[in-house]
Design an enzyme around this catalytic site. Sequence first.
Site, PDB file in Angstrom:
ATOM      1  N   ASP A  35      -6.525  -1.604  -4.128  1.00 40.68           N
ATOM      2  CA  ASP A  35      -5.087  -1.527  -3.866  1.00 40.68           C
ATOM      3  C   ASP A  35      -4.910  -1.546  -2.347  1.00 40.68           C
ATOM      4  O   ASP A  35      -5.813  -1.969  -1.635  1.00 40.68           O
ATOM      5  CB  ASP A  35      -4.479  -0.285  -4.538  1.00 40.68           C
ATOM      6  CG  ASP A  35      -5.320   0.944  -4.281  1.00 40.68           C
ATOM      7  OD1 ASP A  35      -5.634   1.207  -3.106  1.00 40.68           O
ATOM      8  OD2 ASP A  35      -5.696   1.632  -5.260  1.00 40.68           O
ATOM      9  N   LYS A  56       0.372  -2.087  -5.772  1.00 38.73           N
ATOM     10  CA  LYS A  56       1.769  -2.450  -6.007  1.00 38.73           C
ATOM     11  C   LYS A  56       1.952  -3.943  -5.843  1.00 38.73           C
ATOM     12  O   LYS A  56       1.473  -4.554  -4.911  1.00 38.73           O
ATOM     13  CB  LYS A  56       2.664  -1.710  -5.015  1.00 38.73           C
ATOM     14  CG  LYS A  56       2.994  -0.327  -5.496  1.00 38.73           C
ATOM     15  CD  LYS A  56       4.211   0.226  -4.768  1.00 38.73           C
ATOM     16  CE  LYS A  56       4.399   1.681  -5.103  1.00 38.73           C
ATOM     17  NZ  LYS A  56       4.028   2.619  -4.045  1.00 38.73           N
ATOM     18  N   MET A 171      -0.215  12.720  -0.504  1.00 38.05           N
ATOM     19  CA  MET A 171       0.999  12.202  -1.165  1.00 38.05           C
ATOM     20  C   MET A 171       2.169  13.140  -0.905  1.00 38.05           C
ATOM     21  O   MET A 171       2.987  13.397  -1.791  1.00 38.05           O
ATOM     22  CB  MET A 171       0.760  12.058  -2.685  1.00 38.05           C
ATOM     23  CG  MET A 171      -0.347  11.070  -3.006  1.00 38.05           C
ATOM     24  SD  MET A 171      -0.797  11.067  -4.757  1.00 38.05           S
ATOM     25  CE  MET A 171      -1.803  12.540  -4.853  1.00 38.05           C
TER      26      MET A 171
END
Length: 249
Positions: A35, A56, A171
Amino acid sequence: MTETVYLVGSGPGDPDLLTVKARRLLDEADVVLHDKLPGPDIIDLIDPERREDVGKRAGGERTPQSAINERLVELAHEGKSVVRLKGGDPFVFGRGGEEAAYLADHGVPFEVVPGVTSAIAGPAVAGIPATHREYASTVSVVTGHEDPTKEKSAVDWDALAATGGTIVVLMGVGKLPDYTAALREAGKDPETPVALVERATWPDQRVATGTLDTIVDVRDEAGIEPPAVTVVGEVAGERERVVEFLEGY
Ligand code: SAH
């Protein structure tokens, strides 16, 4: 014959922080599933015909985890040597554990190649030691993705505040206002130093510092965006002391 799948950590982004084994596997693999988290410099090392971006998509939609799992098994059964490249360490908040379990359930042999996790390396390259003999005997690595106000948060912010040790949040850019408030409510000193390390070890790394009280404004003024690690604790104050002589990134 079914090939081995390698679940490989890329480290935080500087290609020099890849392990020797990760580097070798990236060169040898038939296919690398990745990713965006390993960062552009590492992704550029892999020749475009051998890499598949499973992060994504352009429309902002994420490839479902189930599709990634199935693709890994499919490639292994085709006899392809596969690297599943994950940012930092593959078993720290990367769903690497789920991929390993899926492979095992489907009879696919796999190997885990640990990486330098951003949880420790992010603070480190900003001059922030995760622990300190005098004032941080523990370090907790937690996800900031949770909503601290929800009935039963998987992260116990009260308990974390009570440790008095370092809290590293991954995150944790978006929900910074929620968990800094939760920590203050839990009795943590509002003057506690906090640092945000954005894109640690990437060519455009940035560091922003403040306190539990000010860090949300600091984030907004600097426009800090993911990926970034948040460090809460006295150790975050160490940066100020060493920054003048801190080299590297
Ligand atoms: N497995 C990874 C973590 C995956 S969760 C690891 O061990 O580092 C994704 C989060 O990791 C991001 O939201 C961010 O908090 C952090 N992260 C990963 N790489 C980073 C980097 N280079 N700089 C700052 N934060 C990073």
